[in-house]
Enzyme design. Structure first.
Site, PDB file in Angstrom:
ATOM      1  N   GLU A 191       0.695  -1.160  -0.102  1.00 48.77           N
ATOM      2  CA  GLU A 191       0.146   0.034  -0.040  1.00 48.77           C
ATOM      3  C   GLU A 191       0.936   1.171  -0.167  1.00 48.77           C
ATOM      4  O   GLU A 191       1.184   1.931   1.143  1.00 48.77           O
ATOM      5  CB  GLU A 191      -1.019  -0.033   1.194  1.00 48.77           C
ATOM      6  CG  GLU A 191      -1.919   1.276   1.412  1.00 48.77           C
ATOM      7  CD  GLU A 191      -2.767   1.282   2.473  1.00 48.77           C
ATOM      8  OE1 GLU A 191      -3.476   2.141   2.500  1.00 48.77           O
ATOM      9  OE2 GLU A 191      -2.805   0.343   3.233  1.00 48.77           O
ATOM     10  N   LYS A 251      -2.451  -1.740  -3.112  1.00 46.91           N
ATOM     11  CA  LYS A 251      -3.657  -1.056  -2.668  1.00 46.91           C
ATOM     12  C   LYS A 251      -3.014   0.345  -2.717  1.00 46.91           C
ATOM     13  O   LYS A 251      -2.483   0.913  -1.847  1.00 46.91           O
ATOM     14  CB  LYS A 251      -3.744  -1.512  -1.130  1.00 46.91           C
ATOM     15  CG  LYS A 251      -4.856  -0.792  -0.543  1.00 46.91           C
ATOM     16  CD  LYS A 251      -5.541  -1.108   0.959  1.00 46.91           C
ATOM     17  CE  LYS A 251      -6.476  -0.113   1.374  1.00 46.91           C
ATOM     18  NZ  LYS A 251      -7.027  -0.625   2.531  1.00 46.91           N
TER      19      LYS A 251
END
Length: 448
Positions: free
Chosen positions: A271, A314
């Site tokens: 992420e 992500k």
């Protein structure tokens, strides 16, 4: 010096890139058949051939690997050989195939991730908005409401949990991981321990949690978790942020975390969040910075021999600063897809966008708009926290009589985003309206 590269036949022009090969790529050891015999062309010659190095799409599959094309000297016979440069890390990892299966399952069409990994401190702030104290009992009840919602597994394939929650049970004594598995939802776990400021920067942060991570991953796997999450936050503005220090530090942290997670059987969610913040920076600025950040992250992932088919990405959607009017979904989708195409290898199974500071409806509309661009190498889907929980929490407000209605709202939001992932969302939205919000970054560790 390596010999000049032969030009590819006309039918391959544009499908491959002609570049000089380094000496290490033309050694004899690469050009042997599986039985050990020397590779030769159709005329029986074993001279070192000319080569073209590149990547290509074959059918609907993207090969994001080293590809060597053997061309006989006469160019009458084109032979394509895929040399799979499997790293020692992948070859010796007993979880390699399991990681790929898990990542593919989570990234399946029509499903996404419920991000419920807020720390105890952050969860306490959310509970306070509906008049609830930050107690373990209230946190447990809130997560039980989410995980036990009937029908949630029709739209959600994975759930990210906080460490406390991973080991909790329902009021009836059934472990949360078993409740999720019964619905076909893969349990996941947040493994970073929070943000710390980077000395010498203007408010930029690095993510902590590498110490003892291997042991923790083994414990989480034993409890039933099959994927992990590590959040890196990149500050952006219209002038000087992010710094190269911030980009490189966070790219390194994500890669080292991903390696440790894969070594212990957990699919890493990577992420790199170019966080939505105040300012009048443009959507083009966010696109440029996000592309740069992603490119550095994948460079480090490759340095650490990460199995790309066994990760999930992500990232943020591409949005301008909070002082700029909210762009239409079509504009967000255009810049977001361009950024992903330029910086994310096709070997990655799924791109699970975070909702960031978007409203519940905006997150759904933007996700739906992304699907209009046709087939992509990866699934373009969601890993939403606030965009699935905000109105659900307000409906519940800690009252038992609101339990069912709150669960119905959660499932309705999940269904809307499932339809958006398939490009079939038409509305109306379960939670219409809303505005973008500034997310406050909390520093100082794990927040337990």
């Amino acid at each position: 010096m390596a010999a000049p590269i032969a030009a590819p036949p006309a039918n391959l022009q544009g499908a491959v890139s002609s570049i000089p090969l380094p000496r290490s790529c033309t050694s004899d050891r690469l050009w042997r058949n599986r039985d050990g015999s020397q590779y030769s062309d159709r005329n029986g010659k074993s001279d070192q051939p000319n080569f073209i190095l590149g990547s290509a799409f074959l059918g609907t599959k993207s090969f994001n690997i080293l590809q060597i094309l053997h061309i006989s000297p006469s160019l009458h016979n084109l032979r394509i050989r895929h040399i799979f440069m499997t790293s020692e890390f992948e070859r010796r990892n007993p979880y390699s195939e399991e990681l790929k299966r898990t990542a593919a399952y989570i990234a399946q069409p029509g499903k996404g991730i419920l991000a419920s990994d807020e720390s105890n401190a952050t969860t306490g702030k959310r509970l306070a908005t509906v008049g609830l104290d930050n107690t373990e009992a209230n946190r447990q009840a809130w997560r039980e409401l989410l995980y036990s919602a009937p029908g949630l597994g029709n739209y959600i394939s994975g759930t990210i949990m906080f460490e406390e929650t991973l080991f909790q049970s329902t009021r009836d004594g059934v472990q949360f991981v078993d409740i999720l598995k019964k619905q076909g939802i893969v349990p996941g776990i947040k493994v970073d321990t929070g943000l710390q400021p980077i000395d010498g920067t203007d408010g930029e942060t690095a993510t902590q949690g590498l110490d003892g991570l291997g042991e923790r991953c083994r414990r989480y796997y034993a409890q039933g978790a099959r994927f992990a999450k590590w959040r890196a936050v990149i500050k952006v503005d219209s002038e000087k942020h992010p710094s190269s220090t911030s980009i490189l530090e966070n790219a390194h942290g994500l890669a080292r975390y991903a390696q440790i997670a894969q070594a212990n059987g957990l699919v890493p969610i990577v992420e790199p969040e170019v966080t939505l913040g105040p300012g009048d920076y443009s959507i083009e600025r966010t696109a440029y910075i996000s592309e740069k950040v992603n490119s550095h992250v994948f460079r480090f992932l490759n340095e650490y021999n990460i199995i790309l088919e066994g990760i999930l990405l992500k990232p943020n959607m591409i949005l301008p600063g909070l002082d700029v009017p909210t762009p239409p979904p079509e504009e967000v989708a255009k810049y977001t897809l361009r950024t992903m195409m330029r910086s994310v290898p096709g070997a990655v199974p799924g791109i699970h966008f975070l909702s960031g500071g978007m409203s519940e409806e905006e997150a759904t509309l933007n996700l739906n708009a992304l699907q209009a661009y046709g087939p992509t190498p990866w699934s373009l889907t969601f890993s939403y926290g606030r965009a699935l929980q905000s109105s659900t929490l307000k409906i519940w407000s800690g009252k038992e009589e609101n339990w069912k209605a709150a669960q119905e709202r959660l499932v309705a939001l999940a269904r809307a985003n499932s339809e958006a992932q398939l490009g079939k969302y038409t509305g109306p939205h379960p939670s219409p309206g809303g505005t973008r919000i500034l997310q406050t970054l909390r520093l100082g560790g794990a927040g337990k």
